[in-house]
Design an enzyme around this catalytic site. Structure first.
Site, PDB file in Angstrom:
ATOM      1  N   ASP A   1      40.266 -14.209  16.936  1.00  0.00           N
ATOM      2  CA  ASP A   1      39.524 -14.388  18.186  1.00  0.00           C
ATOM      3  C   ASP A   1      38.381 -15.388  17.965  1.00  0.00           C
ATOM      4  O   ASP A   1      37.316 -15.022  17.477  1.00  0.00           O
ATOM      5  CB  ASP A   1      38.979 -13.032  18.663  1.00  0.00           C
ATOM      6  CG  ASP A   1      38.277 -13.122  20.022  1.00  0.00           C
ATOM      7  OD1 ASP A   1      38.347 -14.194  20.652  1.00  0.00           O
ATOM      8  OD2 ASP A   1      37.682 -12.106  20.439  1.00  0.00           O
TER       9      ASP A   1
ATOM     10  N   LYS B   1      32.868 -18.297  20.131  1.00  0.00           N
ATOM     11  CA  LYS B   1      31.947 -17.358  19.470  1.00  0.00           C
ATOM     12  C   LYS B   1      31.046 -18.107  18.497  1.00  0.00           C
ATOM     13  O   LYS B   1      31.510 -19.016  17.810  1.00  0.00           O
ATOM     14  CB  LYS B   1      32.746 -16.350  18.644  1.00  0.00           C
ATOM     15  CG  LYS B   1      33.360 -15.221  19.402  1.00  0.00           C
ATOM     16  CD  LYS B   1      34.027 -14.257  18.419  1.00  0.00           C
ATOM     17  CE  LYS B   1      34.775 -13.144  19.141  1.00  0.00           C
ATOM     18  NZ  LYS B   1      33.919 -12.251  19.899  1.00  0.00           N
TER      19      LYS B   1
ATOM     20  N   ASP C   1      40.736  -8.616  14.800  1.00  0.00           N
ATOM     21  CA  ASP C   1      40.847  -8.378  16.241  1.00  0.00           C
ATOM     22  C   ASP C   1      42.249  -7.923  16.659  1.00  0.00           C
ATOM     23  O   ASP C   1      42.513  -7.722  17.836  1.00  0.00           O
ATOM     24  CB  ASP C   1      40.411  -9.626  17.021  1.00  0.00           C
ATOM     25  CG  ASP C   1      39.743  -9.267  18.344  1.00  0.00           C
ATOM     26  OD1 ASP C   1      39.315  -8.111  18.492  1.00  0.00           O
ATOM     27  OD2 ASP C   1      39.687 -10.147  19.222  1.00  0.00           O
TER      28      ASP C   1
ATOM     29  N   ARG D   1      41.063  -7.581  27.097  1.00  0.00           N
ATOM     30  CA  ARG D   1      41.408  -6.831  28.312  1.00  0.00           C
ATOM     31  C   ARG D   1      42.463  -7.569  29.136  1.00  0.00           C
ATOM     32  O   ARG D   1      43.233  -6.949  29.863  1.00  0.00           O
ATOM     33  CB  ARG D   1      40.138  -6.542  29.130  1.00  0.00           C
ATOM     34  CG  ARG D   1      39.466  -7.738  29.719  1.00  0.00           C
ATOM     35  CD  ARG D   1      38.029  -7.447  30.115  1.00  0.00           C
ATOM     36  NE  ARG D   1      37.149  -7.362  28.948  1.00  0.00           N
ATOM     37  CZ  ARG D   1      35.859  -7.035  29.011  1.00  0.00           C
ATOM     38  NH1 ARG D   1      35.292  -6.738  30.161  1.00  0.00           N
ATOM     39  NH2 ARG D   1      35.134  -6.984  27.918  1.00  0.00           N
TER      40      ARG D   1
END
Ligand code: BES
Ligand code: ZN
Ligand code: ZN
Length: 460
Positions: A233, A240, A251, A314
């Protein structure tokens, strides 16, 4: 790596397990020579302490392992494994009476203490062998240890060797071991078969996104496990910062944990129908990456405004959950390293979980404490639903302000499950500092608690 009991009848050393409180009474019933040796050694039954007691001829006569005091045992678990590490190599047999659940947990801890990630640097374990106590189901404990070892291996493997394709291979290998089926939808076929959000998140990586669908068992209640399989990720274009990206090989910890749990369920032959769904993607940066403010169609039909491409878990889980809920199911459980907010709220040792079913919550919580796999119930707090509703789409993947970040992520996922009872874990999946039976690195959370609660939750 196989974590098993030692199968031998030779040179077994009896191991007496004592708490600090019980040491005096143990010493009172021991002979004078043993008492002197224990006192000379300075053994106080502190946690992690062990002493080997020689016979007259210099061979090992017996050993003592310390479990510390009440406070030590409230603060830590698998304390016997810490003592095992300080014993000389050899084979030991637990010679003390213990409550059944404690005996099983300590035996599991001993096996897990033998785990080390040896893919890139082989080396032998420095933990001695343990003979299976006759009162426990040794095969069951070994199956649980093997499931946990699988979880750890998958998480510990860096993204260079654990991309979506390798995660698929791991799932296929597991399916083959247990006679399960495994179907996988890869790359542009995700668009054709209506998994638009899995495709959108994964399309920027040269390593094609996919949806892994494993099934096992033909009778009994239906359990579907859904695991976040983000193999790395970067955060996507809302990249990030380095400090947050550093650990993101983990992740896919949710998928690693559901695969470990699936191994346990299948090895034990539980009377249920199991399905495992893993959206496996790499959240990468590239010219064709999905962008902030893009509006995605989802499989379920709900539209989603992407307000941060780093809230990718999600999105991929939503399409997988929608598929899970298309068939009649008795319980859907998702596991995901979903939010930094969960880490802030409960830290790395507790697995936060969500469910609307109080009976399930009670069953899980009590099973968790029986098997030393701590969990904590979090609320699907309805007043926060408004936070995931933006202006121009049905849902917002990243509400502003970050209030209740783990709860809003859980509420987002719940929108994609209408029919089945739903339980969700927002896990950390990583042991940041070494603890008994848990070296630094990937770790399963919640799987053993779920396993122990399935009988109650599914009426098995
Ligand atoms: N994989 C991260 C969550 C994460 C971070 C888990 C650190 C464990 C440790 C996830 O994809 C993420 O980045 N979530 C964002 C969501 C936010 C942008 C709404 C987060 O938690 O900051
Ligand atoms: Zn992210
Ligand atoms: Zn993520």
């Amino acid at each position: 790596m196989t974590l098993t009991f030692t199968d031998t009848t030779e040179d077994i050393i009896d191991l007496h397990v004592v708490t600090a409180q019980d040491l005096d009474s143990w010493l009172n019933s021991a002979d004078a020579r043993t008492r002197t040796w224990v006192e000379t050694f300075g053994f106080t039954a502190a946690k992690g302490q062990a002493v080997l007691i020689p016979a007259q001829d210099g061979t090992a006569s017996l050993a003592l392992a310390g479990l510390g005091n009440d406070r030590d045992r409230r603060r830590g678990r698998f304390l016997l494994s810490a003592a095992a590490k300080s014993l000389p190599l050899g084979t030991y047999r637990i010679a003390s009476d213990m409550a059944q659940a404690q005996l099983e947990t300590e035996c599991l801890g001993w096996l897990l203490a033998r785990y080390h990630f040896d893919r890139y640097k082989p080396g032998a374990s420095n933990v001695p062998g343990l003979v299976a106590p006759s009162t426990i189901d040794a095969g069951r404990i070994e199956a649980i240890a093997a499931g946990e070892a699988l979880t750890r291996d998958l998480i510990n493997t860096p993204a260079s060797d654990m991309g979506p394709a390798e995660l698929e291979t791991a799932a296929r290998d597991l399916a083959n071991t247990h006679g399960a089926t495994c179907d996988v939808i890869v790359g542009d076929d995700l668009i054709m078969q209506n998994f638009p959000m899995i495709h959108a998140v994964g399309r920027a990586s040269p390593r094609a996104p996919r949806l892994i669908d494993m099934r096992w068992g033909s009778t009994g209640p239906k359990l579907t496990l859904v695991g976040k399989g983000v193999c790395f990720d970067t955060g996507g274009l809302d990249l990030k910062p380095a400090a947050s990206m550093g650990l993101m090989k983990k992740d896919m910890g949710g998928s690693a944990t559901v695969l470990g749990l699936a191994h346990m369920i299948m090895s034990l032959g539980l009377p249920l129908q199991l399905r495992v769904l893993i959206p496996a993607v790499e959240n990468a940066v590239s010219g064709n990456a999905f962008r902030p403010q893009d509006v995605l169609q989802s499989r379920k039909g709900l539209t989603v405004e992407v307000n941060n491409t780093d809230a990718e878990g999600r999105l991929v889980l939503a399409d997988a959950l929608a598929l899970a809920d298309e068939e009649e199911t008795d319980l859907i459980i998702s596991m995901a390293t979903l939010t930094g907010a969960a880490r802030v709220a409960v830290g790395p040792d507790l697995a936060p979980f969500y469910t609307d079913d109080d009976t399930h919550a009670t069953a899980l919580t009590s099973a968790a404490s029986q098997v030393a796999d701590p969990v904590w119930r979090m609320p699907f707090h309805e007043p926060y639903e408004a936070m995931i509703e933006p202006g121009i789409a049905d849902l917002n993947n990243a509400p502003k302000g970050g209030f209740a970040g783990s709860i809003t992520a859980a509420l987002f996922l719940r929108r994609f499950v209408d029919r089945a009872p739903y339980m969700h874990f927002d896990i950390y999946g990583w042991q940041p500092s070494a603890a008994p039976a848990r070296p630094v690195g990937g770790v399963g959370q919640g799987a053993r608690a779920v396993l122990a609660a399935l009988h109650a939750m599914l009426d098995l």
